[in-house]
Each structure stands twice: as structure tokens, then as C-alpha cells.
Design an enzyme around this catalytic site. Sequence first.
Site, PDB file in Angstrom:
ATOM      1  N   HIS A 174       0.819  -1.211   0.000  1.00 21.42           N
ATOM      2  CA  HIS A 174       0.000   0.000   0.000  1.00 21.42           C
ATOM      3  C   HIS A 174       0.858   1.269   0.000  1.00 21.42           C
ATOM      4  O   HIS A 174       0.349   2.357  -0.253  1.00 21.42           O
ATOM      5  CB  HIS A 174      -0.988  -0.005   1.175  1.00 21.42           C
ATOM      6  CG  HIS A 174      -0.372   0.274   2.520  1.00 21.42           C
ATOM      7  ND1 HIS A 174      -0.071  -0.726   3.421  1.00 21.42           N
ATOM      8  CD2 HIS A 174      -0.032   1.428   3.126  1.00 21.42           C
ATOM      9  CE1 HIS A 174       0.430  -0.187   4.519  1.00 21.42           C
ATOM     10  NE2 HIS A 174       0.464   1.120   4.359  1.00 21.42           N
ATOM     11  N   GLY A 184     -10.585 -24.167  -0.144  1.00 22.28           N
ATOM     12  CA  GLY A 184     -11.945 -23.938  -0.625  1.00 22.28           C
ATOM     13  C   GLY A 184     -12.979 -24.102   0.472  1.00 22.28           C
ATOM     14  O   GLY A 184     -14.004 -24.767   0.287  1.00 22.28           O
ATOM     15  N   VAL A 185     -12.706 -23.493   1.627  1.00 25.77           N
ATOM     16  CA  VAL A 185     -13.649 -23.565   2.749  1.00 25.77           C
ATOM     17  C   VAL A 185     -13.745 -22.198   3.421  1.00 25.77           C
ATOM     18  O   VAL A 185     -12.822 -21.379   3.325  1.00 25.77           O
ATOM     19  CB  VAL A 185     -13.208 -24.601   3.807  1.00 25.77           C
ATOM     20  CG1 VAL A 185     -13.234 -26.008   3.234  1.00 25.77           C
ATOM     21  CG2 VAL A 185     -11.822 -24.276   4.369  1.00 25.77           C
ATOM     22  N   GLY A 199       3.283   6.854   7.493  1.00 23.22           N
ATOM     23  CA  GLY A 199       4.662   7.045   7.067  1.00 23.22           C
ATOM     24  C   GLY A 199       5.590   5.984   7.631  1.00 23.22           C
ATOM     25  O   GLY A 199       6.661   5.718   7.092  1.00 23.22           O
ATOM     26  N   ASN A 200       5.180   5.354   8.759  1.00 21.34           N
ATOM     27  CA  ASN A 200       5.930   4.236   9.319  1.00 21.34           C
ATOM     28  C   ASN A 200       5.724   2.953   8.518  1.00 21.34           C
ATOM     29  O   ASN A 200       6.501   2.000   8.632  1.00 21.34           O
ATOM     30  CB  ASN A 200       5.518   3.956  10.767  1.00 21.34           C
ATOM     31  CG  ASN A 200       6.291   4.768  11.781  1.00 21.34           C
ATOM     32  OD1 ASN A 200       5.735   5.608  12.464  1.00 21.34           O
ATOM     33  ND2 ASN A 200       7.584   4.515  11.884  1.00 21.34           N
ATOM     34  N   SER A 201       4.656   2.902   7.738  1.00 20.28           N
ATOM     35  CA  SER A 201       4.331   1.689   6.995  1.00 20.28           C
ATOM     36  C   SER A 201       5.514   1.241   6.138  1.00 20.28           C
ATOM     37  O   SER A 201       6.104   2.041   5.413  1.00 20.28           O
ATOM     38  CB  SER A 201       3.117   1.918   6.096  1.00 20.28           C
ATOM     39  OG  SER A 201       1.952   2.071   6.858  1.00 20.28           O
ATOM     40  N   ASP A 221       0.283  -7.743   1.546  1.00 20.96           N
ATOM     41  CA  ASP A 221       0.605  -6.320   1.542  1.00 20.96           C
ATOM     42  C   ASP A 221       2.122  -6.094   1.531  1.00 20.96           C
ATOM     43  O   ASP A 221       2.645  -5.232   2.217  1.00 20.96           O
ATOM     44  CB  ASP A 221      -0.022  -5.613   2.749  1.00 20.96           C
ATOM     45  CG  ASP A 221       0.032  -4.093   2.633  1.00 20.96           C
ATOM     46  OD1 ASP A 221       0.069  -3.585   1.499  1.00 20.96           O
ATOM     47  OD2 ASP A 221       0.061  -3.412   3.685  1.00 20.96           O
TER      48      ASP A 221
END
Length: 497
Positions: free
Chosen positions: A145, A304-305, A246-248, A175
Site C-alpha cells: 500500500h 476452498g472452505v 509514514g511508518n508503513s 501487503d
Amino acid sequence: MTAAKRGGERGSARKTVRAAIFVALASMGAGVAASAARAAVTDDAAAATVAAVAAPSAGSGAGSGSAQIVLPNFASLAKRYGPAVVNISVTHEVTQMGVQLPPGIAPGNPLAPFLARRVIGNREEVSLGSGFIVSADGYILTNRHVVGDASVVDVKLTDKREFKGKVVGTDALSDIALIKIDADDLPVVVTGKPQRVEVGDWVMAIGSPYGFANTVTSGIVSAKSRSLPGEAYVPFIQTDVPINPGNSGGPLFDLRGRVVAINSMIFSKTGGYQGLSFAIPIDVALDVKDQLLKTGHVSRGWLGVNLQEVSQALARSFGLDKPDGALISVVDPRGPAAKAGLQAGDVVLAVDGHDVDDSVDLLTTVAKIRPGQKADLLVWRAGHGTHMSVAVGELDSNGGAATNASAVPPTRLGIVVRPLSVAEQQRLGLDHGLLIEQVAGRATRIGLKPGDIVLSVNGTPVASLDQLADELRQLHDNAALLIQRGNTRVYLPFDPA
């Protein structure tokens, strides 16, 4: 009252406060010392830079019980590894709509509403984030992001050198983004093992909150393996380290100076830090990095559950001794689990001999299995355990089944859907639509929720899974999804880029 007496009372008060602080610190000593002891197990030059001990003070008697508390000093760690943390900025154009009046017509003019015309323009926006260098030849890890859909970003080092960074690849579900800059002999971080981190351990973050590069903050690990809405495939590490926009993408260090996680998000009602910060374990990020370098995309196993947690009450109703495992609530009729004979109401207790604690544990464990490989599941059904073999399918990067897997067709939204039954159509008064059973990644960010019904894409009604997949596949520009939620209908925008 005389000044001497006032001074004496103040002195007595100060002694009382100091005594209270000393008692509080002494009570913390054992925990701090234990954290330091763990850090010293595999000590190296970096580990020696941080001290957190509770030892008898000099000159005190052996049985006096007095202690001198020295809290962690992160100065040497910050000095050593700070240069490997970078500032990342992304410039992108944002389309905006405004109103323009003819010359000579003021906004307050009665004719203004009739003479105004809508205009569309672009403006530049700069978003800031952090990252850290993982190899001396210029590979950098950060959050997806942070880079968004950019292919080139600006990277600035602490020595003020600036580079154009190429986005090698990104992964929506974790991410994570991988960036490459053209440079050699760069400072790098040392990565650690998140499994060794314990709740209560000290940790340190370095990043660029609000653009203030190389800001150092510290705190403790608050919890491990946190599950967050729409982020089912990441067992987040929760901390109370002050993290802000900004820490991301910045690193989270342990006391040995090893990166154990990537700071990713905060829980906040104000937009700023409120004591709840979440970080992606570094082993998850490194696996994504390796796959992006090797194949250009990330491959994950998929059953698939739909899953839910096993509460104490549910455990008793199933005859389980304790509320462990992952309860299957829905089985995709065309998914790997259905083919293997798994049913709603089954509780998965282990995968290939490894115990399953909860639904997140099951998802992340299966995600690490190579698609097509068989996995042995210990399943609790009808009061006893049984082993079942499942040929694991492949999950796509948006959270649905991959196109080469026999499952619900994938969508670029990151949703799992099914057609409405005849009874549901009659009850809702609909003759078409797809019910959303599961959301992840992008779907969560645009506001989709389980239980929503997708009625149309850009005005085209969708009545089947294949039709929805086809409509989404043909999109090259922003789309509007018509959603029925309860008794209301809303349009949600979707950018296919």
C-alpha cells in the site's frame, strides 16, 4: 507555613515518589531480565548493544533484595541499522472534479447554479512510507500500500543519496512489495525469526512517520498471530510501539537487532497512533520476496472452505476437550476440500502432523503448501478424529481460487461468491445476483462485505460465476458495482488496475 517546612514536605514527597518508582521498577526487573536473557542466547555484536538487566546494586548485601534496573537502550541498534532504513515517496496523479463559473459571475450570483459547468482535472499527490534494504545490491522490502500501483518510486537513504526504485513485484494478500534500486555495497538489516519473539518482549521500530525520516520508537510485543478483517493470510504481530502514517513498510527489530516484522498498519479512530500497531512477520515477507524474484507472482495453497473459530461452547457441543482447531462453516462444492470429502461442521485439528490452533493458523499453514501437493488433515467429526488426504488447490493473489484450480471462479475483487438459490431469489425478489461469502484484500478496502449480493457490473446484470469473471476480466477503467445489502442497494467504485 515557613519555607523550610514547605521544603521539608516537598522533600518527603519526593522520597515517597522515588520509593514508589523504585518498587515499580524492581517488580519489572524479572521480566526485563528474562527478555535480556533470551536476547543473549545467540548474542553477537548487535546483541551486545542493548542491555536490559535486573542485578544487585554495587555494595548491597547478597540478601538485601535491592536491585538496579536498566531499561533497554536502543541507541547503538539505531546507529548500526538506521542507515539500512529508507524513505519511500510515490507521486501519482489524482483525478478530481470541480465547478467552473463564466468570467464575471461570482459564486453568490443567483444565476451561478445555472451557469456553472463541471470540469475534470488532475492534481499530483505524494504519499510517503518506509522500507529497508535486505541485500547489498539494492533490494528493498516495504508495504504494497506504500507503492500502490506505481512502477517507479523515489527512494532516499539516510546519507541523502536518492534513487529511482523499480517495483519488482507486489502481493496484495500479504501487503508486501519488493523494490530494486541500482546501487551496490549498501547497508543491510539482519533478519530474525518471529517464532522466537514472545509477548512482552521489547521491540524497536524505525521509519518515517509524517515524513520525519529515521524516527526511532520502541515498545513491547502485545500479542502474536492476530487476525484482522480482510487480512486472513497474515498472522500479525501486535505491538504498542508508536506507529503513525509514514511508518508503513519500516522494520520492527528485536533486542538482538534482528528484523522480526514489517510495520504495516494501526488501529485508530483518529488517524494517529492509539497504542495498537500491527506488523507482518518477516518470514512471511521473505517468502513473498523469494517467490516474486523467482516467478514474478506468489503461489499459495487453498482448500476452498470458509472457517470460524471454535469457542468453548462449540468445543463442548462437538465433544472436544478444548477450543482448538478451525471449524469449517462452508465448503465450496467445487473446491479441493469438497473433493476430499470435507464437510461443514468438521473441525480441522492438524495439518501434516502440526497442530492447528485457530482458523488463521489453518489458512497460513495451508497457504505454505505447494498447490497440487497432498496434505494430511486430522479432522474431528461426529465425536472422533479421522485423517483425510486433500490435494491442495491454488489461491490467486486476490484471495479467490486460481484460474487453473477447480473452484469458484476467481474475481479481481478478491471475493468468493455463489449463485443465489431459488429460495433466496424468491425471498429477496430477485431473478439474478451472486452472494458474497468471503472477502479479502481489495474487496475489503472498497467496502464489500460477506452477505452482500453483486447485482451488476457497470450496468450489466450478473447471474452466474462465469459471467462475473468475464465482466471483471474485460474492465480497463473504473467500474461501478451495484450491491444489494439488506433492503438497500448501493454502488461501490472499483479500480481494476
